[in-house]
Structure formats: C-alpha cells, structure tokens
Design a protein around this motif. Structure first.
Motif, PDB file in Angstrom:
ATOM      1  N   ARG A 174       0.767  -1.026   0.030  1.00 18.93           N
ATOM      2  CA  ARG A 174      -0.052   0.143  -0.028  1.00 18.93           C
ATOM      3  C   ARG A 174       0.905   1.172  -0.052  1.00 18.93           C
ATOM      4  NH1 ARG A 174      -3.423  -1.870   4.984  1.00 18.93           N
ATOM      5  NH2 ARG A 174      -1.717  -2.721   5.601  1.00 18.93           N
ATOM      6  N   CYS A 222      -5.338  -7.930   7.541  1.00 11.60           N
ATOM      7  CA  CYS A 222      -6.054  -7.040   8.385  1.00 11.60           C
ATOM      8  C   CYS A 222      -7.324  -7.850   8.885  1.00 11.60           C
ATOM      9  CB  CYS A 222      -6.609  -5.756   7.696  1.00 11.60           C
ATOM     10  SG  CYS A 222      -5.122  -4.594   7.496  1.00 11.60           S
ATOM     11  N   ASP A 271      -7.559  -7.407  12.951  1.00 10.73           N
ATOM     12  CA  ASP A 271      -7.534  -6.427  13.664  1.00 10.73           C
ATOM     13  C   ASP A 271      -8.738  -5.385  14.031  1.00 10.73           C
ATOM     14  OD1 ASP A 271      -4.367  -6.052  13.651  1.00 10.73           O
ATOM     15  OD2 ASP A 271      -4.988  -6.623  11.626  1.00 10.73           O
ATOM     16  N   CYS A 292      -6.171  -0.606  12.923  1.00 19.09           N
ATOM     17  CA  CYS A 292      -5.943  -0.654  11.452  1.00 19.09           C
ATOM     18  C   CYS A 292      -5.655   0.706  11.204  1.00 19.09           C
ATOM     19  CB  CYS A 292      -7.258  -1.045  10.538  1.00 19.09           C
ATOM     20  SG  CYS A 292      -6.927  -2.516   9.675  1.00 19.09           S
ATOM     21  N   CYS A 305      -2.084   1.858  12.391  1.00 22.11           N
ATOM     22  CA  CYS A 305      -1.382   1.071  11.616  1.00 22.11           C
ATOM     23  C   CYS A 305      -1.005   2.055  10.450  1.00 22.11           C
ATOM     24  CB  CYS A 305      -1.589  -0.271  11.552  1.00 22.11           C
ATOM     25  SG  CYS A 305      -0.749  -1.192  10.164  1.00 22.11           S
ATOM     26  N   LEU A 306      -2.250   2.030   9.882  1.00 27.20           N
ATOM     27  CA  LEU A 306      -2.179   2.897   8.396  1.00 27.20           C
ATOM     28  C   LEU A 306      -1.618   4.382   8.397  1.00 27.20           C
ATOM     29  CD1 LEU A 306      -5.128   1.819   6.212  1.00 27.20           C
ATOM     30  CD2 LEU A 306      -2.869   1.739   5.662  1.00 27.20           C
ATOM     31  N   ARG A 312       1.931   3.830   8.782  1.00 29.65           N
ATOM     32  CA  ARG A 312       2.543   3.641   7.360  1.00 29.65           C
ATOM     33  C   ARG A 312       2.744   4.736   6.422  1.00 29.65           C
ATOM     34  NH1 ARG A 312       2.416  -1.865   5.814  1.00 29.65           N
ATOM     35  NH2 ARG A 312       1.997  -3.225   7.617  1.00 29.65           N
TER      36      ARG A 312
HETATM   37 FE1  FES Z   1      -5.209  -2.983   9.030  1.00 32.73          FE
HETATM   38 FE2  FES Z   1      -2.294  -2.365   9.207  1.00 32.73          FE
HETATM   39  S1  FES Z   1      -3.396  -3.745  10.404  1.00 32.73           S
HETATM   40  S2  FES Z   1      -3.812  -1.416   8.139  1.00 32.73           S
END
Ligand code: FES
Ligand code: 5AD
Length: 355
Positions: A283, A315, A318, A323, A326-327, A330
C-alpha cells in the motif's frame, strides 16, 4: 515507438492507443518504471498534496448468488462461511468509524438477495440521516437501473463496480455463462447517468489476462471516465478452480496505478488491500506510484475472516482502531498524511479541499 515516448504521450495527452499501452506494459524497463512512477507521484501531489483519503469498508454480506470463477465467496464454494450483518450491526460499524474519523462508509457485499431495494433503501436512508456529513458508497454488484436509482435517491453517493476486464472473451473466461459482459458495462454507464461517483476497476494478473486485455482496460477507463478506479493483484483462493494460478505481480500493478494516474490526474485511486497482501509494503508503494486512497476495514472483527475473496488477506484479525493507527503510521513513514474529509471526486484538478 519507445517506452519513454509513450509515457510522455500519456502524461501530456492523457491517452494512448491500444498498441501503445500493450507495448509499454510489455517492454518497460526498471529505469522507465521509475520515470513513470515519479511522474505519477508528482501528478497526484499536484492534485491532492500529500493527503491520503480513508474509506471505511463495511463488508455487509458474504452471501452471493454469483459464481465468479476467481472469487472465494462464489455461490458454489461450500467451504465459505456465510454471514450477513443486520441493520443495527451496520449502524454500529458506522458509529465506530465516525468516532475514528471516517467520513466515507463503503457498504460492500456479495449479490445477496436478502438486501432487496426495500431493505437497502432503509439502511441507506438511515445512515444518510444519522451521518449527514458522510459519503455513502455502495459496492453490491449489479442491481438494475431502477434499483441503482432508488438507492441513489435514498442517499447513496458513490458506487463501486469493477468491470473486471474490458475484453469480452476474457470476461467470459472469468465468469459463468449467466453473467454478461454487456450488462456489467451497461450497469457502469447507468451508475454514471444516475449521478453516482462511479468506480470501475480490474484485477491485475487474473487468469488469461494479457497485455492486450490490460490495454483494453485502460481504453475502457478513458471511455467510461469513472471518478474512481480500484485495481489490485489477482490472488488465488484455495476453494476456486484458479487455486494454482500465480498471484498478479506487484510491479505490474504499480505500473498500472501510475498509468491510470497520468490518464486521469484527478481520479480517486486506492492502494488496495490486495496490494497490501502481495507485499508487506504494497500500500505504501501504491501511494508512491500515484494512488491517493486507502480503505481500512470497519467490519466487525468476528466476521472479517469470512469475507474471504482471496487467501491470506491482511487485517482480518485487527480492530478498526488498530488498522487506522497502523495505516496512519505507514503513511507517515513515506511522508503522507491520512485526512478525514469526505474526499469527494473533484474535477478539473482543483485541490480537493477547495470545495
Ligand atoms: Fe490493518 Fe495495518 S492492520 S492496516
Ligand atoms: N483476487 C483479487 N481480487 C479479487 N476480487 C475477487 N476475487 C479476487 C481474487 N481472488 C476482487 C474483484 C471484485 C472485488 C470486490 O474483489 O475484482 O470486484
């Protein structure tokens, strides 16, 4: 003809011929890929800045009357666990999502006869009433003109319906006889006509796909002119006849994301969960290749694993809150930032926030 000329042509004219697309996809070198990536990233930065839109995906049903040969929740898969969310569960997901900053809810599911126009308009109008500042996106397959229209009038704003492939022979290899290539295309034009922000899309590396069929996909995108385009690698599912086919390639998916960004600079282009499944950094790479949307999962944790279109989906264990955390991390790691506005399609390359 060479790849650089074609890339420059796509950048300046926002189109190319079928032969040019196929040639580019077939022959692009690593260096040319990087050139294409930089142009696509720059284009996305010009339109959206370093902002990434989030969409809360609510998988409302794993029941489906279709039998698409590649899909894990196809009707004839007896191993699939079937569930459908109640209206109350869907509203609970929206509530949870709203609190987390989501301003778009995507209600996605198989073609489940339970969700008749009556049931669905009730759900859509309730979400519309309770969340007047949110966009409602539907992704419920083919439904017919009147049904699409009723749902639009009930308050839905957007509809995702991937065309899957723009080549009729290829379409007929991926789908059973009951499904019609023409009807799928017709549905997409209806959605546009009704006024939905419409999302088309396709898998990369699906069985029997060729560079020529991909070139047709790009031409179809140009012809339909959708506001959104969902593309992700094909990933085999163990309970389908395509279980032994390889996953679509990360590189080719990224190349196509970049081409689509140059074709339509203002298109809403997700870095999909499937892309994150074929590569741990998929992603992030998608965003760096021109994508500008991510779609974290808001479905109830206990049903996540059962919405299994392909194997090893990320995911599934989660909570939505994890999520999104985490995103955001990222996206931050690559210099981007998640934003919580509706992120509507906004033509003419105006900055989204000017609306
Ligand atoms: Fe879902 Fe990373 S755990 S985006
Ligand atoms: N691999 C990747 N994507 C898939 N989809 C369905 N099955 C698979 C698979 N095995 C995609 C289709 C569909 C979307 C909801 O998910 O393109 O339109």
């Amino acid at each position: 003809m060479n790849c650089i000329d074609i890339i420059e042509k796509i950048e300046s004219e926002h189109s190319a011929s079928k032969e040019e697309y196929a040639f580019l996809l077939k022959n692009i070198s690593a260096g040319e890929r990087e050139l294409l990536r930089k142009k696509a990233q720059k284009t996305a930065l010009n339109v959206f800045g370093n902002k990434v839109f989030i969409r809360g995906l609510i998988e409302i049903s794993s029941v489906c009357k279709n039998d698409c040969r590649y899909c894990g929740i196809r009707k004839s898969n007896r191993n699939a666990v079937r569930y459908r969310l109640t209206k109350e569960q869907i509203l609970e997901c929206c509530k949870n999502g709203y609190g987390l900053g989501f301003r778009t809810f995507v209600l996605q599911g198989g073609e489940d006869g339970y969700f008749t126009d009556e049931v669905m308009t009730d759900i859509v109008s309730t979400v519309r009433k309770e969340y007047p500042d949110c966009a409602i996106t539907l992704s419920l397959g083919e439904r017919g003109y009147q049904s699409f229209k009723k749902l639009f009038e009930a308050g839905a704003n957007r509809y995702l319906l991937r065309h899957e492939t723009a080549d009729m022979e290829h379409y007929n290899k991926l789908h059973p006889n009951e499904m019609s290539f023409e009807r799928r295309r017709q549905s997409l034009f209806w959605l546009k006509e009704i006024g939905y922000q419409t999302g088309a899309g396709f898998m990369v590396g699906s069985p029997y796909q060729t560079f020529e069929t991909l070139a047709e996909d790009l031409i179809f995108i140009k012809e339909l002119n959708p506001e959104m385009c969902g593309i992700g690698p094909f990933i085999p599912h163990k309970d389908t006849e395509y279980r032994n086919y390889p996953s679509g390639s990360l590189e080719l998916t990224l190349t196509l994301l970049s081409i689509i960004r140059l074709l339509k600079p203002d298109i809403l282009l997700p870095a999909t969960t499937a892309l994150g499944t074929v590569d741990a950094k998929g992603r992030e790479m998608g965003i760096l290749h021109g994508a500008n949307v991510v779609m974290p999962n808001l479905s109830p944790a206990e049903h996540r694993a059962d919405y299994s279109l392909y194997d090893n989906k990320i995911c599934t264990g989660d909570e939505a809150a994890e999520c999104i955390k985490c995103l955001s991390g990222r996206m931050k790691s690559i210099g981007y930032q998640i934003v919580t506005d509706r992120g509507d399609y906004c033509p003419n390359e105006r900055k989204q926030k000017d609306v």
